[in-house]
Design a protein around this motif. Structure first.
Motif, PDB file in Angstrom:
ATOM      1  N   ILE A  95     -15.287  13.280  82.051  1.00 40.47           N
ATOM      2  CA  ILE A  95     -14.437  13.466  80.874  1.00 40.47           C
ATOM      3  C   ILE A  95     -15.136  12.898  79.641  1.00 40.47           C
ATOM      4  O   ILE A  95     -15.740  11.825  79.695  1.00 40.47           O
ATOM      5  N   GLY A  96     -15.072  13.628  78.540  1.00 40.85           N
ATOM      6  CA  GLY A  96     -15.554  13.149  77.255  1.00 40.85           C
ATOM      7  C   GLY A  96     -14.384  13.041  76.288  1.00 40.85           C
ATOM      8  O   GLY A  96     -13.432  13.820  76.366  1.00 40.85           O
ATOM      9  N   PHE A  97     -14.447  12.071  75.380  1.00 43.74           N
ATOM     10  CA  PHE A  97     -13.352  11.835  74.439  1.00 43.74           C
ATOM     11  C   PHE A  97     -13.873  11.906  73.005  1.00 43.74           C
ATOM     12  O   PHE A  97     -14.913  11.329  72.684  1.00 43.74           O
ATOM     13  N   ILE A  98     -13.114  12.604  72.140  1.00 48.94           N
ATOM     14  CA  ILE A  98     -13.387  12.621  70.708  1.00 48.94           C
ATOM     15  C   ILE A  98     -12.107  12.187  70.017  1.00 48.94           C
ATOM     16  O   ILE A  98     -11.039  12.788  70.237  1.00 48.94           O
ATOM     17  N   TYR A  99     -12.201  11.156  69.166  1.00 49.35           N
ATOM     18  CA  TYR A  99     -11.024  10.569  68.545  1.00 49.35           C
ATOM     19  C   TYR A  99     -10.977  10.861  67.045  1.00 49.35           C
ATOM     20  O   TYR A  99     -12.004  11.100  66.406  1.00 49.35           O
ATOM     21  N   GLN A 100      -9.780  10.781  66.482  1.00 47.23           N
ATOM     22  CA  GLN A 100      -9.611  10.994  65.042  1.00 47.23           C
ATOM     23  C   GLN A 100     -10.380   9.956  64.229  1.00 47.23           C
ATOM     24  O   GLN A 100     -10.964  10.273  63.194  1.00 47.23           O
ATOM     25  N   PHE A 101     -10.383   8.701  64.705  1.00 46.32           N
ATOM     26  CA  PHE A 101     -11.008   7.619  63.941  1.00 46.32           C
ATOM     27  C   PHE A 101     -12.360   7.207  64.519  1.00 46.32           C
ATOM     28  O   PHE A 101     -12.781   6.067  64.365  1.00 46.32           O
ATOM     29  N   PHE A 102     -13.013   8.138  65.204  1.00 48.30           N
ATOM     30  CA  PHE A 102     -14.402   8.037  65.650  1.00 48.30           C
ATOM     31  C   PHE A 102     -14.611   7.044  66.797  1.00 48.30           C
ATOM     32  O   PHE A 102     -15.299   7.351  67.761  1.00 48.30           O
ATOM     33  N   ASN A 103     -14.069   5.800  66.662  1.00 44.95           N
ATOM     34  CA  ASN A 103     -14.183   4.783  67.718  1.00 44.95           C
ATOM     35  C   ASN A 103     -15.630   4.457  68.088  1.00 44.95           C
ATOM     36  O   ASN A 103     -15.937   4.184  69.250  1.00 44.95           O
ATOM     37  N   LEU A 104     -16.515   4.487  67.102  1.00 44.38           N
ATOM     38  CA  LEU A 104     -17.879   4.023  67.341  1.00 44.38           C
ATOM     39  C   LEU A 104     -17.896   2.498  67.340  1.00 44.38           C
ATOM     40  O   LEU A 104     -17.066   1.853  66.705  1.00 44.38           O
ATOM     41  N   ILE A 105     -18.857   1.932  68.061  1.00 47.56           N
ATOM     42  CA  ILE A 105     -18.981   0.467  68.122  1.00 47.56           C
ATOM     43  C   ILE A 105     -19.871   0.022  66.969  1.00 47.56           C
ATOM     44  O   ILE A 105     -21.050   0.386  66.916  1.00 47.56           O
ATOM     45  N   ALA A 171     -17.173  17.650  82.516  1.00 47.44           N
ATOM     46  CA  ALA A 171     -16.491  18.893  82.871  1.00 47.44           C
ATOM     47  C   ALA A 171     -15.396  19.223  81.866  1.00 47.44           C
ATOM     48  O   ALA A 171     -15.087  20.390  81.637  1.00 47.44           O
ATOM     49  N   LEU A 172     -14.800  18.188  81.263  1.00 44.74           N
ATOM     50  CA  LEU A 172     -13.655  18.363  80.379  1.00 44.74           C
ATOM     51  C   LEU A 172     -13.788  17.424  79.189  1.00 44.74           C
ATOM     52  O   LEU A 172     -14.102  16.244  79.361  1.00 44.74           O
TER      53      LEU A 172
END
Length: 238
Positions: A95-105, A171-172
């Motif tokens: 699973i991969g996630f893309i967030y509205q507020f990026f969530n980079l470290i 996969a998703l």
């Protein structure tokens, strides 16, 4: 859009999914009787008004939250009975996630942020560097390996987040309002990138959005209204 893998099991199968939360002495139903499948290579837009249950559904699909009823299967595997260690491994691998507020470290470079899923999956360092370099080029940030997130614009940060979500070839991919924190022009750049990466490369995406323009890239639209799935044409104005 053609789906050459329809003979395989769906990437995602959701059956009789329900979720409620306690509010004082009452329980508020957030989702009820949710049923749908997602084939390999499909792009699904999930729309609905604020409070319709979109984020709750996304958390259930990722195994971040547990349903009261029903089940979610990813690549034919039920996640209802999985413990947190097994769910963590499933998310890391598939699973991969893309967030509205990026969530980079913020304390990691772009290369380190993008390569984090590979590091967690114990990909060898040399392969990790090669794949990070390739993905930086694919999202238009070639040569920026050593930069930090605060040196980038919002659109550039979201491109880094997209690369991080895709680098381990999940996969998703689940995307929660991926253009919602960007201005119209920058959002269009990110949207064009998403459309290219998913439509041209046959990846599977579930995209939560309030935007008609964003939902237009999808093969199919699922609309939530008061916790139930309906057709997009029956959805409340959004």
């Amino acid at each position: 859009m053609d789906h050459p893998h329809r003979d395989r099991p769906p990437i995602l199968a959701v059956a009789n999914l329900g979720k409620s939360y306690a509010e004082g002495l009452q329980r508020r139903t957030v989702l009820a009787d949710i049923d749908f499948t997602v084939d390999r290579g499909e792009c699904i837009a999930l729309i609905g008004q604020s409070g319709s249950g979109k984020s709750t559904l996304l958390n259930l699909l990722a195994g971040i939250d547990k349903p009261d009823t029903g089940d979610v299967e990813i690549m034919g595997r039920s996640i209802a009975a999985m413990g947190e260690p097994e769910l963590t491994l499933l998310r890391r691998a598939h699973i991969g996630f893309i967030y509205q507020f990026f969530n980079l470290i913020p304390t990691l470079t772009l290369a380190e942020n993008i390569g984090l899923p590979l590091e967690l999956n114990r990909t060898p360092a040399r392969e990790r560097r090669e794949r990070v370099g390739d993905w930086l080029a694919r999202v238009g940030l070639d040569g920026r390996e050593a930069a930090f997130p605060d040196e980038l614009s919002g659109g550039e940060q979201q491109r880094v987040a997209i690369a991080r979500a895709l680098i381990h070839d999940p996969a998703l991919v689940l995307a929660d309002e991926p253009t919602g924190n960007l201005d119209a022009r920058t959002g269009q750049v990110v949207l064009d990138l998403l459309a290219h990466l998913f439509r041209d490369e046959g990846r599977t995406l579930i995209l939560v959005t309030h935007s008609r323009k964003v939902s237009a890239i999808a093969d199919r639209i699922l609309a939530l209204d008061n916790g139930r799935l309906t057709t997009a044409s029956e959805a409340l104005s959004w």
